[in-house]
Motif scaffolding. Sequence first.
Motif, PDB file in Angstrom:
ATOM      1  N   SER A  89       1.098  -1.062   0.166  1.00  0.00           N
ATOM      2  CA  SER A  89      -0.071   0.204   0.150  1.00  0.00           C
ATOM      3  C   SER A  89       0.497   1.342   0.197  1.00  0.00           C
ATOM      4  CB  SER A  89      -1.169   0.066   1.331  1.00  0.00           C
ATOM      5  OG  SER A  89      -0.094  -0.470   2.655  1.00  0.00           O
ATOM      6  N   GLY A  90       1.971   0.760   0.225  1.00  0.00           N
ATOM      7  CA  GLY A  90       2.932   2.234  -0.237  1.00  0.00           C
ATOM      8  C   GLY A  90       3.458   2.983   1.293  1.00  0.00           C
ATOM      9  N   ARG A  91       2.582   1.876   2.546  1.00  0.00           N
ATOM     10  CA  ARG A  91       3.234   2.780   3.493  1.00  0.00           C
ATOM     11  C   ARG A  91       3.419   2.383   4.617  1.00  0.00           C
ATOM     12  NH1 ARG A  91      -2.547   1.561   3.903  1.00  0.00           N
ATOM     13  NH2 ARG A  91      -2.376   0.194   5.458  1.00  0.00           N
ATOM     14  N   PHE A  92       4.832   1.921   4.047  1.00  0.00           N
ATOM     15  CA  PHE A  92       6.046   1.439   5.175  1.00  0.00           C
ATOM     16  C   PHE A  92       6.740   2.371   5.690  1.00  0.00           C
ATOM     17  CE2 PHE A  92       9.428  -2.013   5.658  1.00  0.00           C
ATOM     18  CZ  PHE A  92       8.570  -2.922   7.526  1.00  0.00           C
ATOM     19  N   VAL A  93       7.102   2.424   6.659  1.00  0.00           N
ATOM     20  CA  VAL A  93       9.009   3.548   6.410  1.00  0.00           C
ATOM     21  C   VAL A  93       9.664   3.436   6.642  1.00  0.00           C
ATOM     22  CG1 VAL A  93       6.760   4.407   8.527  1.00  0.00           C
ATOM     23  CG2 VAL A  93       8.349   3.157   8.789  1.00  0.00           C
ATOM     24  N   ASP A  94      10.013   2.004   6.098  1.00  0.00           N
ATOM     25  CA  ASP A  94      11.034   1.766   5.939  1.00  0.00           C
ATOM     26  C   ASP A  94      11.549   1.095   4.766  1.00  0.00           C
ATOM     27  OD1 ASP A  94      12.376   1.756   8.549  1.00  0.00           O
ATOM     28  OD2 ASP A  94      11.144  -0.185   9.157  1.00  0.00           O
ATOM     29  N   VAL A 117      21.425   6.732   8.256  1.00  0.00           N
ATOM     30  CA  VAL A 117      22.429   6.650   9.617  1.00  0.00           C
ATOM     31  C   VAL A 117      21.454   5.914  10.207  1.00  0.00           C
ATOM     32  CG1 VAL A 117      24.081   8.928   8.538  1.00  0.00           C
ATOM     33  CG2 VAL A 117      22.246   9.077   9.995  1.00  0.00           C
ATOM     34  N   TYR A 118      20.029   5.765  10.027  1.00  0.00           N
ATOM     35  CA  TYR A 118      19.170   5.623  11.070  1.00  0.00           C
ATOM     36  C   TYR A 118      18.800   4.121  10.751  1.00  0.00           C
ATOM     37  CZ  TYR A 118      18.648  10.683  12.047  1.00  0.00           C
ATOM     38  OH  TYR A 118      19.020  11.871  12.011  1.00  0.00           O
ATOM     39  N   LYS A 119      18.679   3.093  11.810  1.00  0.00           N
ATOM     40  CA  LYS A 119      18.232   2.338  12.277  1.00  0.00           C
ATOM     41  C   LYS A 119      16.648   1.693  11.059  1.00  0.00           C
ATOM     42  CE  LYS A 119      21.586  -0.249  14.641  1.00  0.00           C
ATOM     43  NZ  LYS A 119      21.688  -0.857  16.127  1.00  0.00           N
ATOM     44  N   PRO A 120      16.604   0.152  10.951  1.00  0.00           N
ATOM     45  CA  PRO A 120      14.646   0.861  11.078  1.00  0.00           C
ATOM     46  C   PRO A 120      13.626   0.421  11.807  1.00  0.00           C
ATOM     47  CG  PRO A 120      15.809  -1.330   9.646  1.00  0.00           C
ATOM     48  CD  PRO A 120      17.206  -0.058  10.362  1.00  0.00           C
ATOM     49  N   GLY A 123      10.883  -2.394  10.104  1.00  0.00           N
ATOM     50  CA  GLY A 123      11.207  -3.859   9.195  1.00  0.00           C
ATOM     51  C   GLY A 123      12.283  -4.184  10.013  1.00  0.00           C
ATOM     52  N   ARG A 124      12.586  -5.392   9.367  1.00  0.00           N
ATOM     53  CA  ARG A 124      14.338  -6.174   9.583  1.00  0.00           C
ATOM     54  C   ARG A 124      15.220  -4.975   8.826  1.00  0.00           C
ATOM     55  NH1 ARG A 124      12.874  -9.753   7.430  1.00  0.00           N
ATOM     56  NH2 ARG A 124      11.969 -10.811  10.027  1.00  0.00           N
ATOM     57  N   PHE A 125      14.990  -4.363   7.214  1.00  0.00           N
ATOM     58  CA  PHE A 125      15.641  -4.144   6.741  1.00  0.00           C
ATOM     59  C   PHE A 125      15.317  -2.520   6.303  1.00  0.00           C
ATOM     60  CE2 PHE A 125      17.491  -7.795   5.984  1.00  0.00           C
ATOM     61  CZ  PHE A 125      18.881  -8.031   6.183  1.00  0.00           C
ATOM     62  N   LYS A 126      16.432  -1.640   6.421  1.00  0.00           N
ATOM     63  CA  LYS A 126      15.429  -0.243   5.383  1.00  0.00           C
ATOM     64  C   LYS A 126      16.199  -0.481   4.137  1.00  0.00           C
ATOM     65  CE  LYS A 126      16.396   3.487   7.442  1.00  0.00           C
ATOM     66  NZ  LYS A 126      14.996   4.271   7.721  1.00  0.00           N
TER      67      LYS A 126
END
Length: 545
Positions: A89-94, A117-120, A123-126
């Motif tokens: 849906s295009g709402r995943f912040v990472d 520089v900021y971690k996810p 989720g598990r990955f950015k």
Amino acid sequence: MSYVVLARKYRPRNFAEMVGQEHVVQALTNALTTQRLHHAYLFTGTRGVGKTTVSRILAKSLNCTGPDGQGGITAAPCGVCDACRDIDSGRFVDYTELDAASNRGVDEVQTLLEQAVYKPVQGRFKVFMIDEVHMLTNTAFNAMLKTLEEPPAYLKFVLATTDPQKVPVTVLSRCLQFNLRPMPPETVREHLAQVLRSEQVTYEDGALRLLSRAARGSMRDALSLTDQAIAFGGGELREPVVRQMLGAVDREHVRRLIAALADGDGAQVVATVEELRVQGHSAASTLEELTGMLQRMAVLQVVPDQVHCTDPDDAECAQLAQRLPADLTQLLYSLCLQGRVELGLAPDEYAALTMVLLRLLAFQPEWTEKKSLKRSSAEAVRPSAVHTEPPPAVTPPSVAPPPTTPLPAHEPVSSPESGDLSDFWHRVVSTLMEREAVTALTRELALQSQLVQRTDDCWTLRIGNPALAQAGSRERLQAALSAHGWPVRIEVESGPVQDTPARRHAAAAEARLRAAEESLRADPFVQSMMRDFGGKIVPGSIQAL
């Protein structure tokens, strides 16, 4: 609820739903299964082949937590966890998608890299996805090189482009590159059929073939055209309606053009083009259909076993392929392909189309009849500046019978000498040509063959070029002979030839040219011009009329 277009509704949600890109799916599936993951991926390919779709599926595979929230990296994302649903849906912040076509400057890229520089958060990955990456400026590319080479362990880059040639090699060397191929029409057609069955839309196979060819390898374009065709056809896909919507030329016109070109029938070519003009069909579309059919004919001439019995177009192509030699098919294909470039240069596209097709007749190989460009009988007897007599062996009969009177066939046939057979066959062929009884490949079969055996009911011809020994040409030559007083059966064999009407004609033409050159060099005026003014005769400029 608003209507969702087919291209979005049927966008693949996992690797199993993707079609036509098995090589990419297999590589990514194996990498995810073994968790041998690269930090940067580059997906290349034309529009609508699945670059963004693969990127989203990869992002889901990296961040999927499974239906129970305990899952890990997987090649088969569940599609129901928060990460999967939010990415769809295009709402995943990472997961960040950057359109480089409209955000191509260094400022936009630096803003994106500041988030690295900021971690996810969720989720598990950015995952940073940059679409149309080749549109970035050189400064923007340079700004991202260091981060692209050594990103944090939790950051993955996914780049997509339709023009990888414009991507700097410094970027290419830092990415794992996958080329998504244009999808073949058969793959597109099968997927469209599956979609239409799911949508419960009535369709015809011919309509799907038109849509799959018009998509030019893009599944998104195919689905968009299908949406348009459903609306245009009132909820159904019928071949005539889809053909009208696409402006596609009816293949019957294309078949008639190829058949006319095979027969050297210029009048039929011009009449068919005029019919296309009256019906409003595009000249560019006509040439496109011609090149497509000629390409398929060339394939079937080399590999006849590739005929698909379920495809009516293949059966028609196979029939036309038998009427044209392979080298002539290649010539027609090349000229049609080049003719598409010339359409925009002419003030009238139909006049340009006519010229392209007439060029096909004019520039056929010398063993092919140029029916539309034949000289008139008056032109054949036009007085020339140089008069030479041809050798006796190639002198045609002094008196030709009228066209309506068949020639007698009462010459002796018992134990004939080869020279007598060649003389006789030369007179027969000359008579048939004078009466215009043979054209195109039939005429070439007669000219290029040598009569090696003759009985009362059967003549055996030997031909050096097996491409001319087609059943249709042999039957037409047999019919022409029968109509002009020789009701015999023609048999054709392949082998070396020594004395043919074509060779006699060539020898006569060469003799006339030599005589013309000698006559010109002996002319007092020419000699004075060469002596007093240093004039020269340009090689190849002398012609015997």
